[in-house]
Design a protein around this motif. Sequence first.
Motif, PDB file in Angstrom:
ATOM      1  N   HIS A   1      42.309  28.659  46.368  1.00  0.00           N
ATOM      2  CA  HIS A   1      43.613  29.255  46.068  1.00  0.00           C
ATOM      3  C   HIS A   1      43.397  30.679  45.583  1.00  0.00           C
ATOM      4  O   HIS A   1      42.417  30.967  44.888  1.00  0.00           O
ATOM      5  CB  HIS A   1      44.328  28.450  44.977  1.00  0.00           C
ATOM      6  CG  HIS A   1      44.572  27.031  45.356  1.00  0.00           C
ATOM      7  ND1 HIS A   1      45.631  26.642  46.143  1.00  0.00           N
ATOM      8  CD2 HIS A   1      43.889  25.904  45.062  1.00  0.00           C
ATOM      9  CE1 HIS A   1      45.590  25.342  46.313  1.00  0.00           C
ATOM     10  NE2 HIS A   1      44.528  24.863  45.665  1.00  0.00           N
ATOM     11  N   TYR A   2      44.300  31.554  45.938  1.00  0.00           N
ATOM     12  CA  TYR A   2      44.252  32.948  45.514  1.00  0.00           C
ATOM     13  C   TYR A   2      45.408  33.145  44.543  1.00  0.00           C
ATOM     14  O   TYR A   2      46.561  32.965  44.912  1.00  0.00           O
ATOM     15  CB  TYR A   2      44.380  33.872  46.722  1.00  0.00           C
ATOM     16  CG  TYR A   2      43.332  33.567  47.768  1.00  0.00           C
ATOM     17  CD1 TYR A   2      42.060  34.097  47.661  1.00  0.00           C
ATOM     18  CD2 TYR A   2      43.605  32.716  48.825  1.00  0.00           C
ATOM     19  CE1 TYR A   2      41.079  33.796  48.600  1.00  0.00           C
ATOM     20  CE2 TYR A   2      42.640  32.406  49.773  1.00  0.00           C
ATOM     21  CZ  TYR A   2      41.380  32.953  49.655  1.00  0.00           C
ATOM     22  OH  TYR A   2      40.419  32.654  50.577  1.00  0.00           O
TER      23      TYR A   2
ATOM     24  N   LYS B   1      47.439  42.361  35.197  1.00  0.00           N
ATOM     25  CA  LYS B   1      47.351  41.360  36.258  1.00  0.00           C
ATOM     26  C   LYS B   1      45.896  41.195  36.681  1.00  0.00           C
ATOM     27  O   LYS B   1      45.212  42.166  36.988  1.00  0.00           O
ATOM     28  CB  LYS B   1      48.192  41.771  37.460  1.00  0.00           C
ATOM     29  CG  LYS B   1      49.675  41.712  37.201  1.00  0.00           C
ATOM     30  CD  LYS B   1      50.454  42.052  38.449  1.00  0.00           C
ATOM     31  CE  LYS B   1      51.934  41.979  38.191  1.00  0.00           C
ATOM     32  NZ  LYS B   1      52.704  42.311  39.402  1.00  0.00           N
ATOM     33  N   ILE B   2      45.439  39.935  36.685  1.00  0.00           N
ATOM     34  CA  ILE B   2      44.062  39.626  37.047  1.00  0.00           C
ATOM     35  C   ILE B   2      44.080  38.689  38.246  1.00  0.00           C
ATOM     36  O   ILE B   2      44.608  37.579  38.173  1.00  0.00           O
ATOM     37  CB  ILE B   2      43.322  38.972  35.871  1.00  0.00           C
ATOM     38  CG1 ILE B   2      43.310  39.924  34.674  1.00  0.00           C
ATOM     39  CG2 ILE B   2      41.897  38.592  36.279  1.00  0.00           C
ATOM     40  CD1 ILE B   2      42.779  39.324  33.410  1.00  0.00           C
TER      41      ILE B   2
ATOM     42  N   PRO C   1      29.532  46.688  41.290  1.00  0.00           N
ATOM     43  CA  PRO C   1      30.850  46.834  41.895  1.00  0.00           C
ATOM     44  C   PRO C   1      31.242  45.641  42.764  1.00  0.00           C
ATOM     45  O   PRO C   1      32.038  45.773  43.678  1.00  0.00           O
ATOM     46  CB  PRO C   1      30.689  48.075  42.754  1.00  0.00           C
ATOM     47  CG  PRO C   1      29.282  47.973  43.269  1.00  0.00           C
ATOM     48  CD  PRO C   1      28.508  47.333  42.125  1.00  0.00           C
ATOM     49  N   ALA C   2      30.697  44.463  42.514  1.00  0.00           N
ATOM     50  CA  ALA C   2      30.996  43.272  43.315  1.00  0.00           C
ATOM     51  C   ALA C   2      32.395  42.732  43.005  1.00  0.00           C
ATOM     52  O   ALA C   2      33.075  43.218  42.113  1.00  0.00           O
ATOM     53  CB  ALA C   2      29.951  42.199  43.046  1.00  0.00           C
ATOM     54  N   SER C   3      32.794  41.690  43.729  1.00  0.00           N
ATOM     55  CA  SER C   3      34.086  41.044  43.490  1.00  0.00           C
ATOM     56  C   SER C   3      33.958  39.547  43.743  1.00  0.00           C
ATOM     57  O   SER C   3      32.899  39.054  44.135  1.00  0.00           O
ATOM     58  CB  SER C   3      35.176  41.632  44.381  1.00  0.00           C
ATOM     59  OG  SER C   3      35.041  41.157  45.695  1.00  0.00           O
TER      60      SER C   3
ATOM     61  N   PRO D   1      37.000  35.337  38.904  1.00  0.00           N
ATOM     62  CA  PRO D   1      37.887  36.501  38.757  1.00  0.00           C
ATOM     63  C   PRO D   1      37.367  37.660  39.591  1.00  0.00           C
ATOM     64  O   PRO D   1      36.177  37.761  39.886  1.00  0.00           O
ATOM     65  CB  PRO D   1      37.811  36.813  37.259  1.00  0.00           C
ATOM     66  CG  PRO D   1      36.582  36.171  36.770  1.00  0.00           C
ATOM     67  CD  PRO D   1      36.263  35.035  37.703  1.00  0.00           C
ATOM     68  N   SER D   2      38.261  38.542  39.972  1.00  0.00           N
ATOM     69  CA  SER D   2      37.905  39.700  40.779  1.00  0.00           C
ATOM     70  C   SER D   2      38.075  40.968  39.967  1.00  0.00           C
ATOM     71  O   SER D   2      38.737  40.974  38.937  1.00  0.00           O
ATOM     72  CB  SER D   2      38.803  39.751  42.022  1.00  0.00           C
ATOM     73  OG  SER D   2      38.233  40.591  42.984  1.00  0.00           O
TER      74      SER D   2
END
Length: 58
Positions: A3-4, A13-14, A34-36, A56-57
């Motif tokens: 799920h996003y 907002k995260i 700098p990853a996500s 988390p991004s």
Amino acid sequence: MTHYRTLAIDGLKIFHREAGDPALPSLPLLHGAPASSFMYQERLGRLAHRFHVIAPSA
């Protein structure tokens, strides 16, 4: 299934990816700059049967 989601904390907002049953033990997957959370996309599916996985991004 992944799920996003977006979570608001103190007006910030995260975005995060989430998989697995929330009743299972939670496993946060953190990354460095700098990853996500995209780098964990494949692992989310593999871990979701045993954990409630949250990535988390940035």
